[in-house]
Design an enzyme around this catalytic site. Structure first.
Site, short mmCIF file in Angstrom:
data_model
loop_
_atom_site.label_atom_id
_atom_site.label_comp_id
_atom_site.label_asym_id
_atom_site.label_seq_id
_atom_site.Cartn_x
_atom_site.Cartn_y
_atom_site.Cartn_z
N GLU A 119 0.84 -1.21 0.00
CA GLU A 119 0.00 0.00 0.00
C GLU A 119 0.86 1.25 0.00
O GLU A 119 2.05 1.21 0.30
CB GLU A 119 -0.93 0.01 1.21
CG GLU A 119 -0.30 -0.42 2.52
CD GLU A 119 0.84 0.42 3.01
OE1 GLU A 119 0.73 1.66 2.92
OE2 GLU A 119 1.84 -0.13 3.48
N GLU B 232 4.52 -0.50 1.24
CA GLU B 232 4.64 -0.71 -0.20
C GLU B 232 4.61 -2.18 -0.61
O GLU B 232 4.59 -2.49 -1.79
CB GLU B 232 5.93 -0.08 -0.77
CG GLU B 232 6.09 1.39 -0.55
CD GLU B 232 7.40 1.93 -1.12
OE1 GLU B 232 8.11 1.18 -1.83
OE2 GLU B 232 7.72 3.10 -0.87
#
Length: 377
Positions: A174, A316
């Site tokens: 994310e 991420e």
């Protein structure tokens, strides 16, 4: 919205299979090693075999999906970085310059970035999926993060993203400034934990900023005290990227894919997904323990033992891809490591057993003397 009955969720089959589990465990135990000597790698191999319903574990077309969104609660000053960083970092990912790009290239994962609700418009790009629900959630301190309809739309979008991707393994990550706040709120609500226990420093808050963040989240949680069922809590407290990732996890599990879960934010999505369909838990591989304060409590609540603990807190999906070689090793030792029989190696020796045979009782009054076998008494 009162429960998940108002939304059509994918059916997920439990991986429980006693006969297959016994065969997998026997195969693991017969490898040329002491029982349990490969530790957590053995449990991982067993989980992978049960997911794939096979004693031969294989992977193909691995996918890395990063969901990006903004959060209205950022206006409360809960992050050390401005909200504009979200779109800037998405641009960096699409240009190939983020940490997740480096690790995806290293490990051969196809990378997709999904705009779940970034505040700015993003130009079309071959690696970008435009799934924006809205330009960021609302400020949780002033009202629900999203409407029930938006929560359902985000879950559905995540399911749709997953349906369009190949492969049998997927990693989730994310990007979203302030997203540790909705993750902490969801953990507090769904696990019943005090807010102060689950709130961390996020992007690097100092002590005063952390105290402010805790006060803000206390206020937000109190405002939505009645929202306790999974979908209601997600709509009131969550983020578009968390909701979309939860939907993608559910869809991936329904297709019997291996799901690699990154850190705290991805863990919050996993928490939501499990609350909606408990069987999803069987398919989740928790890749690392984040340095974010609430993540250890989240892992404990899900009874998950992460593969790595590197003191990371980047997000991420980076932790998921760093753990990937361990999944490859689990598959390879199952396929290529010799068994005791095939290698001609002796297994563990059995402890000697002293057996004394007596065919009749000695005559009454008989006497015995003890000594060395074959020696003098």
């Amino acid at each position: 919205m009162t429960d998940n009955q108002t939304f059509l969720l994918p059916a997920i089959e439990s991986t429980a299979d006693a006969a297959l589990a016994a065969r997998l465990q026997h195969r693991i135990d017969q490898k040329t090693k002491p029982l349990g000597a490969l530790g957590q790698l053995e449990a991982l191999a067993l989980q992978l075999g049960l997911i794939q319903r096979s004693e031969a574990i294989s992977f193909h077309a691995p996918q890395m999906v990063v969901f990006a969104a903004d959060h209205g609660i950022a206006s409360e000053g809960v992050s050390a970085f401005p909200q504009a960083v979200t779109v800037q970092m998405v641009g960096n990912m699409l240009a190939g310059g983020a940490a997740i790009n480096v690790f995806a290239r290293q490990h051969g994962f196809a990378l997709q970035v999904v705009d779940a609700g970034v505040a700015d418009d993003l130009a079309d790009h071959p690696q970008l999926q435009q799934r924006k629900i809205a330009p960021g959630t609302q400020n949780i301190c002033e009202g629900p993060a999203m409407s029930p309809a938006q929560a359902r739309a985000a879950l559905q979008a995540g399911m749709d993203v997953m349906q369009g991707l190949p492969g049998n393994v997927v990693a989730f990550g994310e990007m979203g400034i302030a997203n540790t706040s909705p993750a902490a709120l969801l953990l507090a609500r769904l696990a019943g934990l005090p807010v102060d226990n689950v709130v961390g420093r996020g992007t690097g808050l100092d002590d005063a900023q952390l105290a402010h963040k805790q006060a803000v989240l206390q206020r937000a949680l109190a405002r939505h005290a009645e929202m306790r069922e999974p979908l209601a809590a997600l709509a009131a407290l969550g983020g578009f990227e968390i909701a979309m990732m939860a939907g993608a996890m559910l869809q991936a599990a329904s297709e019997r894919r291996v799901v690699l879960v990154d850190g705290f934010i991805a863990g919050a999505a996993a928490l939501v997904a499990r609350a909606l369909v408990p069987q999803v838990r069987d398919y989740l591989v928790f890749c690392h323990r984040s340095a974010e304060r609430g993540h250890q409590l989240l892992l404990a609540h899900l009874q998950a033992t992460p593969l790595l603990d590197l003191d990371m807190r980047l997000g991420e999906g980076t932790g998921a891809l760093l753990a990937w070689p361990l999944l490859q090793s689990a598959a390879l030792f199952m396929a290529e490591m010799a068994s005791f029989d095939s290698a001609g190696v002796s297994g563990k020796a059995e402890a000697p057993t002293l057996v004394t045979a007596c065919t009749s009782l000695p005559p009454e009054g008989a006497h015995f003397a003890l000594g060395r076998p074959g020696g003098e008494t």
